[in-house]
Design a protein around this motif. Structure first.
Motif, PDB file in Angstrom:
ATOM      1  N   LEU A 202       0.827  -1.207   0.000  1.00  0.00           N
ATOM      2  CA  LEU A 202       0.000   0.000   0.000  1.00  0.00           C
ATOM      3  C   LEU A 202       0.864   1.261   0.000  1.00  0.00           C
ATOM      4  O   LEU A 202       0.547   2.244  -0.690  1.00  0.00           O
ATOM      5  N   VAL A 203       1.952   1.242   0.757  1.00  0.00           N
ATOM      6  CA  VAL A 203       2.874   2.395   0.764  1.00  0.00           C
ATOM      7  C   VAL A 203       3.465   2.615  -0.623  1.00  0.00           C
ATOM      8  O   VAL A 203       3.558   3.757  -1.108  1.00  0.00           O
ATOM      9  N   ALA A 204       3.857   1.527  -1.292  1.00  0.00           N
ATOM     10  CA  ALA A 204       4.420   1.646  -2.642  1.00  0.00           C
ATOM     11  C   ALA A 204       3.393   2.215  -3.621  1.00  0.00           C
ATOM     12  O   ALA A 204       3.719   3.076  -4.449  1.00  0.00           O
ATOM     13  N   VAL A 205       2.144   1.753  -3.518  1.00  0.00           N
ATOM     14  CA  VAL A 205       1.086   2.262  -4.394  1.00  0.00           C
ATOM     15  C   VAL A 205       0.847   3.748  -4.143  1.00  0.00           C
ATOM     16  O   VAL A 205       0.698   4.545  -5.091  1.00  0.00           O
ATOM     17  N   LEU A 206       0.825   4.147  -2.878  1.00  0.00           N
ATOM     18  CA  LEU A 206       0.619   5.557  -2.543  1.00  0.00           C
ATOM     19  C   LEU A 206       1.758   6.425  -3.074  1.00  0.00           C
ATOM     20  O   LEU A 206       1.523   7.544  -3.564  1.00  0.00           O
ATOM     21  N   LEU A 207       2.984   5.930  -3.000  1.00  0.00           N
ATOM     22  CA  LEU A 207       4.120   6.678  -3.537  1.00  0.00           C
ATOM     23  C   LEU A 207       4.004   6.858  -5.047  1.00  0.00           C
ATOM     24  O   LEU A 207       4.294   7.938  -5.572  1.00  0.00           O
ATOM     25  N   VAL A 208       3.583   5.809  -5.737  1.00  0.00           N
ATOM     26  CA  VAL A 208       3.410   5.893  -7.194  1.00  0.00           C
ATOM     27  C   VAL A 208       2.313   6.897  -7.546  1.00  0.00           C
ATOM     28  O   VAL A 208       2.471   7.736  -8.441  1.00  0.00           O
ATOM     29  N   LEU A 209       1.182   6.828  -6.837  1.00  0.00           N
ATOM     30  CA  LEU A 209       0.088   7.771  -7.085  1.00  0.00           C
ATOM     31  C   LEU A 209       0.511   9.205  -6.795  1.00  0.00           C
ATOM     32  O   LEU A 209       0.176  10.133  -7.539  1.00  0.00           O
ATOM     33  N   PHE A 210       1.277   9.387  -5.711  1.00  0.00           N
ATOM     34  CA  PHE A 210       1.761  10.728  -5.359  1.00  0.00           C
ATOM     35  C   PHE A 210       2.676  11.276  -6.445  1.00  0.00           C
ATOM     36  O   PHE A 210       2.557  12.448  -6.835  1.00  0.00           O
ATOM     37  N   SER A 211       3.585  10.435  -6.950  1.00  0.00           N
ATOM     38  CA  SER A 211       4.490  10.894  -8.008  1.00  0.00           C
ATOM     39  C   SER A 211       3.721  11.219  -9.282  1.00  0.00           C
ATOM     40  O   SER A 211       4.065  12.164 -10.002  1.00  0.00           O
ATOM     41  N   MET A 212       2.654  10.455  -9.568  1.00  0.00           N
ATOM     42  CA  MET A 212       1.833  10.736 -10.755  1.00  0.00           C
ATOM     43  C   MET A 212       1.114  12.066 -10.616  1.00  0.00           C
ATOM     44  O   MET A 212       1.037  12.848 -11.578  1.00  0.00           O
ATOM     45  N   VAL A 213       0.597  12.351  -9.430  1.00  0.00           N
ATOM     46  CA  VAL A 213      -0.098  13.619  -9.190  1.00  0.00           C
ATOM     47  C   VAL A 213       0.868  14.789  -9.342  1.00  0.00           C
ATOM     48  O   VAL A 213       0.556  15.797 -10.001  1.00  0.00           O
ATOM     49  N   ILE A 214       2.060  14.663  -8.760  1.00  0.00           N
ATOM     50  CA  ILE A 214       3.067  15.725  -8.878  1.00  0.00           C
ATOM     51  C   ILE A 214       3.468  15.933 -10.333  1.00  0.00           C
ATOM     52  O   ILE A 214       3.595  17.068 -10.811  1.00  0.00           O
ATOM     53  N   GLY A 215       3.660  14.809 -11.067  1.00  0.00           N
ATOM     54  CA  GLY A 215       4.025  14.915 -12.482  1.00  0.00           C
ATOM     55  C   GLY A 215       2.948  15.582 -13.308  1.00  0.00           C
ATOM     56  O   GLY A 215       3.240  16.399 -14.185  1.00  0.00           O
ATOM     57  N   ASN A 216       1.681  15.265 -13.043  1.00  0.00           N
ATOM     58  CA  ASN A 216       0.574  15.888 -13.782  1.00  0.00           C
ATOM     59  C   ASN A 216       0.478  17.369 -13.479  1.00  0.00           C
ATOM     60  O   ASN A 216       0.206  18.194 -14.382  1.00  0.00           O
ATOM     61  N   ARG A 217       0.713  17.749 -12.230  1.00  0.00           N
ATOM     62  CA  ARG A 217       0.670  19.176 -11.871  1.00  0.00           C
ATOM     63  C   ARG A 217       1.780  19.942 -12.569  1.00  0.00           C
ATOM     64  O   ARG A 217       1.555  21.047 -13.088  1.00  0.00           O
ATOM     65  N   ARG A 218       2.966  19.376 -12.612  1.00  0.00           N
ATOM     66  CA  ARG A 218       4.075  20.043 -13.300  1.00  0.00           C
ATOM     67  C   ARG A 218       3.812  20.164 -14.791  1.00  0.00           C
ATOM     68  O   ARG A 218       4.127  21.182 -15.401  1.00  0.00           O
ATOM     69  N   HIS A 219       3.208  19.121 -15.359  1.00  0.00           N
ATOM     70  CA  HIS A 219       2.893  19.145 -16.789  1.00  0.00           C
ATOM     71  C   HIS A 219       1.856  20.240 -17.092  1.00  0.00           C
ATOM     72  O   HIS A 219       1.968  20.955 -18.103  1.00  0.00           O
ATOM     73  N   LYS A 220       0.857  20.374 -16.218  1.00  0.00           N
ATOM     74  CA  LYS A 220      -0.153  21.413 -16.410  1.00  0.00           C
ATOM     75  C   LYS A 220       0.440  22.808 -16.254  1.00  0.00           C
ATOM     76  O   LYS A 220       0.081  23.742 -16.970  1.00  0.00           O
ATOM     77  N   GLN A 221       1.373  22.966 -15.289  1.00  0.00           N
ATOM     78  CA  GLN A 221       2.004  24.269 -15.087  1.00  0.00           C
ATOM     79  C   GLN A 221       2.835  24.669 -16.305  1.00  0.00           C
ATOM     80  O   GLN A 221       2.864  25.841 -16.708  1.00  0.00           O
ATOM     81  N   LYS A 222       3.546  23.684 -16.890  1.00  0.00           N
ATOM     82  CA  LYS A 222       4.348  23.981 -18.093  1.00  0.00           C
ATOM     83  C   LYS A 222       3.461  24.317 -19.277  1.00  0.00           C
ATOM     84  O   LYS A 222       3.807  25.134 -20.117  1.00  0.00           O
ATOM     85  N   ALA A 223       2.284  23.632 -19.355  1.00  0.00           N
ATOM     86  CA  ALA A 223       1.369  23.898 -20.471  1.00  0.00           C
ATOM     87  C   ALA A 223       0.704  25.258 -20.319  1.00  0.00           C
ATOM     88  O   ALA A 223       0.429  25.928 -21.295  1.00  0.00           O
TER      89      ALA A 223
END
Length: 266
Positions: free
Chosen positions: A245-266
């Motif tokens: 569960l910790v590993a899944v949460l880390l993956v989801l957290f990294s995906m959320v951060i990556g999507n936010r950065r992608h939106k900020q660049k766009a």
């Protein structure tokens, strides 16, 4: 005919879902049996739903101690392998020196070599040096075999970096240290992070090399192996589920951060 055409259009998605389900099946079994109340020593057949193991995950003697030891070794091995591996990766990519090709080849040897061969070699080395097997020999062994994976991950990232960005920073009067901290390191950070996560997972999960060089020290994988000989306690499934569960949460957290950065660049 319609079904065949639909299957052709969605074949890749269906194959991906089947593969993902197959990979996640052991985790699902571990999670389900973490709520089991077995009759006897072995937790292999479903008997009764219970949350007793979740209420007392350290109820088995030695379990949490071995888990804590594995986490300590994994953290220190990750730090050591990441620092050394990052420096080696930069040296191999940015500098030309004698035997550079040989070093590149040697870096991959621990990845291609069977673990039992490396474990026996390290054990022979430690015995010849008169070292006492335990925490430090495990840590040294883990850093050595994690190093190659970190170098590979960081090296791939450094090779893709555009050197003109660093040249532009120097043209704007940035010193070597400032250029590295503000330009080079942020660009290389994803590769360094990937290498560090891989090193942590490999170190925490390792059994063969650890078993050869542990002496009387018991890590979590060794505890699980030893428990399986006498009867696997439910608490092991609880720890495994929590880690998943910790590993899944880390993956989801990294995906959320990556999507936010992608939106900020766009």
């Amino acid at each position: 005919m319609f079904f065949v055409n639909w299957l052709k259009r969605h074949f890749v998605v269906i194959a991906g879902l089947i593969t993902l389900s197959y990979l996640l099946l052991p985790n699902i079994v571990v999670t389900v049996f973490s709520f089991n109340k077995p009759k006897g020593r072995f937790n292999y057949t479903w008997q009764q739903f219970s949350t007793d193991a979740w209420k007392d995950p350290c109820g088995v003697s030695g379990l949490c101690g071995s888990l804590s030891l594995s986490l300590q070794i994994a953290v220190w091995a990750t730090l050591g392998a990441t620092v050394l591996g990052t420096m080696i990766a930069f040296a191999l990519v940015r500098y030309r020196f004698r035997a550079r090709g040989a070093v590149n080849s040697l870096i991959f040897m621990p990845m291609a070599m069977p673990e039992v061969v490396m474990a026996a070699s390290l054990l022979t080395l430690f015995l010849n040096l008169g070292a006492q097997l335990g925490f430090w020999t495990i840590l040294i062994a883990h850093i050595m075999f994690c190093l190659s994976f970190v170098v590979t991950a960081v090296k791939a990232r450094v090779m893709s970096m555009d050197p003109r960005l660093e040249e532009a920073a120097r043209d704007l009067y940035a010193g070597p240290a400032q250029t590295f901290v503000r330009v080079t390191l942020p660009i290389a950070a994803p590769g360094i992070a990937a290498g560090a996560l891989l090193a942590f997972a490999l170190s925490f999960d390792d059994f063969i090399i650890t078993n050869f060089n542990a002496g009387s020290t018991v890590t979590f994988p060794m505890f699980v192996w030893g428990s399986a000989q006498r009867g696997t306690p439910v608490q092991i499934n609880v720890i495994g589920t929590a880690m998943f569960l910790v590993a899944v949460l880390l993956v989801l957290f990294s995906m959320v951060i990556g999507n936010r950065r992608h939106k900020q660049k766009a």
